[in-house]
Design a protein around this motif. Structure first.
Motif: not given
Lengths: 71, 267
Positions: B159-161, B95-105, B151-156
């Motif tokens: 978010a930091k970047a 939800d946060a990083l695939a479908i909502g990836g853009n909203h998240f960043i 490969q996976s994202f590193d959420v931290a």
């Protein structure tokens, strides 16, 4: 360090059998092996006298089914 | 207030599987809110879609159960119109990083005062165990019967970047730390992200032969380490827990208030 904190003393394990799903997290991570699952897969405090009221079972229960009541 | 005063008891027992980590996140969040002494009326919880997003239904705050991936967009709207409220946005990893990836960043870039909780179980649980952008390489999933190559994202790091001003991580095993981090994230003024490693014994655990909830939580215990620990230097594979970023930056609603002020002066 003026005050000496007295350790909380256990009064009862309040276990909500309707909410408990028997995942066993409380049983596995109890530092004193106080809890067990019964034949219906519900958590029960079988050795309450060993309980140190650390509340780790209460904090880790995914079903909010355990409450440690202290004196 | 007791923690039970913050929940909608009529919906319990909840719908999550036995041993699901999302229940532990709910438990920790309740304790964080209770320790802060917050009133139910000052919190708005906005969630999207997925197992994790069902958390909003169980909490007796103002709650919005919105559309997949768009929880942060709805939350941004609420926050801009009522900046005095505290917004908490629980999301799953997909939800946060695939479908909502853009909203998240972009929420992170704006530094809008929201608390995003990413409940990372590395799988889409609700729809049957498809792999997600956080599954990582070599993971078995219903859509990767011969293991993933992604490969996976590193959420931290992400978010930091992207500009988040509070970034932290914990797990469902480390509940005391989790409660503390959630408390600090809620208090932080700006976009805060708390990633919680949580277990999905039903899909992730079973497919990847990781055992049940207990074994998966033991894995969190054995494979994580506090930020900056010596153990991490010796074993780089360990996952760090704790606060990665905590800094002061202009908050979006405050900055926008200044725009309104400037515009009104012009008249």
């Amino acid at each position: 360090m003026a005050e000496v904190q007295t350790k909380p003393k256990l009064k009862e394990h309040r276990i909500n059998r309707a909410w408990c799903k028997g995942c066993g997290i409380c049983v596995a991570f109890c530092p004193k092996q106080v809890l067990e699952l019964d034949d219906q897969d519900k958590a029960v405090a079988v050795r309450p006298e060993d309980c140190i009221a650390c509340k780790l079972c209460e904090l880790r229960c995914p079903d909010l089914a355990i409450e440690i009541i202290t004196e | 207030m007791a923690i039970k005063d913050y929940i909608r008891e009529r919906f319990f027992p909840h719908m999550w599987c036995p041993g699901c980590g999302h229940g532990i996140v709910l438990n920790s969040l309740l304790r964080a809110v209770e320790e802060l002494g917050m009133s139910k009326n000052e919190i708005v919880m906005v969630s999207g879609i997925g197992c994790s997003s069902r958390i909003s239904g169980y909490l007796d705050f103002h709650t919005l159960h919105t559309i997949h991936g768009r929880a942060l967009a709805f939350a941004t709207g609420v926050k801009l119109s009522r900046p005095e409220l505290n917004l908490i946005v629980p999301m799953g990893d997909g939800d946060a990083l695939a479908i909502g990836g853009n909203h998240f960043i972009h929420a992170a870039r704006r530094n809008i005062d929201l608390t995003a909780i990413v409940m990372n179980n590395r799988i889409y649980g609700m729809t049957g165990g498809q792999f997600s952008p956080l599954s990582g390489c070599g993971v078995m999933a219903t859509t990767a019967p011969f293991a993933t190559v992604d490969q996976s994202f590193d959420v931290a790091e992400l978010a930091k970047a992207a500009g988040a001003t509070f970034v932290a991580r914990s797990t469902t095993y480390h509940v005391q730390q989790l409660t503390k981090l959630l408390r600090e994230a809620i208090l932080h003024e700006g976009f805060s992200v708390v990633e919680v490693l949580t277990q999905c014994p039903t899909y992730f655990g079973r497919r990847n032969k990781q055992g049940g909830a207990v074994e998966m939580m033991k894995w969190f215990k054995d494979n994580t380490t506090p930020v900056g620990s010596k153990a991490k230097q010796e074993n780089p594979a360990l996952i760090e827990r704790g606060i990665f970023v905590q800094k002061e930056m202009p908050e979006y609603c405050k900055a926008y208030d200044q725009v309104i002020e400037r515009a009104q002066k012009g008249k």
